[in-house]
Design a protein around this motif. Structure first.
Motif, PDB file in Angstrom:
ATOM      1  N   ILE A 114      13.996 -16.041 -10.390  1.00 16.47           N
ATOM      2  CA  ILE A 114      15.319 -15.647 -10.897  1.00 16.47           C
ATOM      3  C   ILE A 114      16.400 -15.984  -9.884  1.00 16.47           C
ATOM      4  N   ASN A 115      16.161 -15.684  -8.620  1.00 13.71           N
ATOM      5  CA  ASN A 115      17.161 -15.993  -7.586  1.00 13.71           C
ATOM      6  C   ASN A 115      17.394 -17.500  -7.468  1.00 13.71           C
ATOM      7  N   TRP A 116      16.330 -18.293  -7.605  1.00 11.09           N
ATOM      8  CA  TRP A 116      16.487 -19.753  -7.579  1.00 11.09           C
ATOM      9  C   TRP A 116      17.403 -20.211  -8.715  1.00 11.09           C
ATOM     10  N   ALA A 117      17.140 -19.702  -9.918  1.00 14.72           N
ATOM     11  CA  ALA A 117      17.962 -20.084 -11.074  1.00 14.72           C
ATOM     12  C   ALA A 117      19.419 -19.680 -10.861  1.00 14.72           C
ATOM     13  N   TYR A 118      19.641 -18.499 -10.323  1.00 17.56           N
ATOM     14  CA  TYR A 118      21.004 -18.037 -10.076  1.00 17.56           C
ATOM     15  C   TYR A 118      21.721 -18.954  -9.081  1.00 17.56           C
ATOM     16  N   GLU A 119      21.018 -19.407  -8.086  1.00 13.85           N
ATOM     17  CA  GLU A 119      21.616 -20.314  -7.102  1.00 13.85           C
ATOM     18  C   GLU A 119      22.034 -21.647  -7.723  1.00 13.85           C
ATOM     19  N   GLN A 120      21.424 -22.034  -8.826  1.00 16.02           N
ATOM     20  CA  GLN A 120      21.762 -23.304  -9.475  1.00 16.02           C
ATOM     21  C   GLN A 120      23.118 -23.266 -10.151  1.00 16.02           C
ATOM     22  N   LEU A 138      13.257  -5.266 -12.776  1.00 13.61           N
ATOM     23  CA  LEU A 138      13.441  -6.422 -11.901  1.00 13.61           C
ATOM     24  C   LEU A 138      14.870  -6.951 -11.966  1.00 13.61           C
ATOM     25  N   VAL A 139      15.379  -7.191 -13.164  1.00 11.25           N
ATOM     26  CA  VAL A 139      16.723  -7.771 -13.248  1.00 11.25           C
ATOM     27  C   VAL A 139      17.788  -6.787 -12.762  1.00 11.25           C
ATOM     28  N   GLU A 140      17.582  -5.508 -13.003  1.00 11.20           N
ATOM     29  CA  GLU A 140      18.539  -4.523 -12.487  1.00 11.20           C
ATOM     30  C   GLU A 140      18.507  -4.493 -10.965  1.00 11.20           C
ATOM     31  N   LYS A 141      17.309  -4.577 -10.383  1.00 12.72           N
ATOM     32  CA  LYS A 141      17.169  -4.621  -8.923  1.00 12.72           C
ATOM     33  C   LYS A 141      17.886  -5.846  -8.344  1.00 12.72           C
ATOM     34  N   LYS A 164      24.438 -11.785 -14.891  1.00 11.03           N
ATOM     35  CA  LYS A 164      24.856 -11.748 -13.486  1.00 11.03           C
ATOM     36  C   LYS A 164      25.767 -12.941 -13.263  1.00 11.03           C
ATOM     37  N   THR A 165      26.923 -12.684 -12.705  1.00 10.43           N
ATOM     38  CA  THR A 165      27.900 -13.738 -12.493  1.00 10.43           C
ATOM     39  C   THR A 165      28.746 -13.433 -11.268  1.00 10.43           C
ATOM     40  N   THR A 166      29.256 -14.462 -10.641  1.00 11.36           N
ATOM     41  CA  THR A 166      30.181 -14.264  -9.535  1.00 11.36           C
ATOM     42  C   THR A 166      31.599 -14.037 -10.039  1.00 11.36           C
ATOM     43  N   ASN A 167      31.824 -14.254 -11.338  1.00 12.43           N
ATOM     44  CA  ASN A 167      33.183 -14.163 -11.920  1.00 12.43           C
ATOM     45  C   ASN A 167      33.509 -12.774 -12.441  1.00 12.43           C
ATOM     46  N   ILE A 168      33.270 -11.750 -11.633  1.00 13.13           N
ATOM     47  CA  ILE A 168      33.684 -10.399 -12.044  1.00 13.13           C
ATOM     48  C   ILE A 168      34.462  -9.744 -10.935  1.00 13.13           C
TER      49      ILE A 168
END
Length: 168
Positions: A114-120, A138-141, A164-168
């Motif tokens: 999940i973290n790898w995908a988010y970094e993409q 897991l996703v909440e953590k 999950k987004t950086t745009n908030i």
């Protein structure tokens, strides 16, 4: 651990991982997500590999220990156009993770994927079966926010939708 695109020769190992995941889910209060339909079908997984949307997680011994579907772009998941009891946070392009599964041999494989995908792409949407408390935790953590409920074509069970987004 590392992530790479799945190859056609990985299909048997990928199927083994999904067999393990179905058993794991059934034994942890979630027998209905993939079990009754023996989901996901091999044909779908082969199509994912062909389209370049299937990924595997490799451990330090060069063994495949996890697999998932990942794609990113604009409005790429049709089932996400309608969300009940809430709304999405960010309307911009996003990545989607589906069918995340591990063989249970290494702690942290799901988080790593999940973290790898988010970094993409820095904007991920993911959904999970209402009975899949393991994935919900897991996703909440990992900092995902519950946004509402969506439904998929495969069955009538609600899916909890997270983002999950950086745009908030």
């Amino acid at each position: 651990m590392e992530i790479r695109k799945s190859k056609p020769q990985d299909i048997d190992r990928i199927m083994e991982i999904y067999d393990f995941a179905r058993d794991f889910m059934a034994n942890h209060g979630n027998p209905n997500q993939w079990g009754p339909t023996n989901w996901p079908p091999k044909e779908l997984l082969c199509k994912d590999i062909e389209n370049g949307n299937s990924y595997v997680c490799i451990n330090d011994n060069d063994r495949i220990i996890a697999t998932f579907f990942f794609i990113h772009g604009n409005d790429i998941e049709p089932t996400y156009t309608e969300i009940e009891d809430g709304s999405w946070i960010d309307d911009g392009p996003y990545g989607v993770i589906h069918r995340l599964a591990s063989d249970g041999s290494q702690k942290g494989a799901g988080s790593f994927c999940i973290n790898w995908a988010y970094e993409q792409c820095k904007h991920i949407r993911i959904d999970t079966h209402i009975d899949n408390t393991v994935m919900q935790n897991l996703v909440e953590k990992l900092g995902f926010i519950h946004c509402g409920t969506i439904y998929v074509k495969q069955d009538d069970y609600p899916r909890l939708a997270y983002e999950k987004t950086t745009n908030i």
